[in-house]
Design a protein around this motif. Structure first.
Motif, PDB file in Angstrom:
ATOM      1  N   GLN A  29      67.261  32.762  31.395  1.00  0.00           N
ATOM      2  CA  GLN A  29      68.102  33.973  31.787  1.00  0.00           C
ATOM      3  C   GLN A  29      68.185  35.182  30.904  1.00  0.00           C
ATOM      4  N   ALA A  30      68.210  36.243  31.053  1.00  0.00           N
ATOM      5  CA  ALA A  30      67.882  37.463  30.101  1.00  0.00           C
ATOM      6  C   ALA A  30      69.447  37.993  30.057  1.00  0.00           C
ATOM      7  N   GLY A  31      70.306  37.637  30.706  1.00  0.00           N
ATOM      8  CA  GLY A  31      71.618  38.290  30.619  1.00  0.00           C
ATOM      9  C   GLY A  31      72.470  37.848  31.702  1.00  0.00           C
ATOM     10  N   PRO A  32      73.956  38.453  31.651  1.00  0.00           N
ATOM     11  CA  PRO A  32      74.802  38.070  32.425  1.00  0.00           C
ATOM     12  C   PRO A  32      74.456  38.521  34.084  1.00  0.00           C
ATOM     13  N   LEU A  33      73.898  39.507  34.216  1.00  0.00           N
ATOM     14  CA  LEU A  33      73.502  40.209  35.445  1.00  0.00           C
ATOM     15  C   LEU A  33      71.952  39.961  35.780  1.00  0.00           C
TER      16      LEU A  33
END
Length: 164
Positions: A29-33
């Protein structure tokens, strides 16, 4: 090969791609969104719909929605694996440092890869690269692992420290 068979084969290839892609993106994953991941899901759905559009519009829409669901399930499995791998690194990262120190004491050098250690290595994911990164050099090593929010780093003389 008939047109329908070619379209079914293409859809099966897109299905396999959706599963692997969803799993890999969930693990990395690259971030929370997950905007990047949502765009990939939309692209996969569009490819499936485009492949089956001439066969039947209803079938194309159902296939596209099904592939989004399959992609999302694979992504969720990958995200769960990433959380477990990250937590294992937090919990067992120091054991890797101890194993590296023992290896150095026995061999006079650090291993080229963590696979040379007799100890289990935390942070293993289903698809590479794995969570725990190791780099050896002539005078020591660097261990690190991260998620989208925090980076943990250690070396031969310093335990893991977290930084943003």
């Amino acid at each position: 090969m008939s047109y329908l068979k070619r379209q079914c084969l293409a859809t099966c290839c897109i299905l396999a791609f959706a599963i692997v892609c969803g799993l890999w993106l969930g693990e990395h994953q690259a971030g929370p969104l997950p905007v990047r991941d949502l765009l990939v899901a939309v692209a996969i759905a569009a490819a499936a719909a485009g492949t089956l559009w001439r066969v039947g519009r209803a079938m194309a829409v159902i296939a596209a929605l099904g592939l989004v669901l399959i992609f999302g399930t694979a992504w969720a499995i990958g995200a769960r694996e990433a959380r477990h791998a990250f937590n294992a690194c937090v919990q067992d990262g120091e054991q890797v440092r101890v194993a590296l120190a023992n290896y150095h004491a026995m061999h006079g050098r650090y291993p080229a890869t963590l696979a040379e250690l007799a100890a289990p290595v935390p942070g293993t994911l289903r698809l590479p690269p794995h969570m725990l990164h190791y780099l050896s050099h002539s005078s020591g090593y660097k261990l690190s692992f991260a998620d989208w929010l925090v980076q943990h780093e250690a070396n031969e003389s310093h335990p893991f420290e977290a930084s943003k």
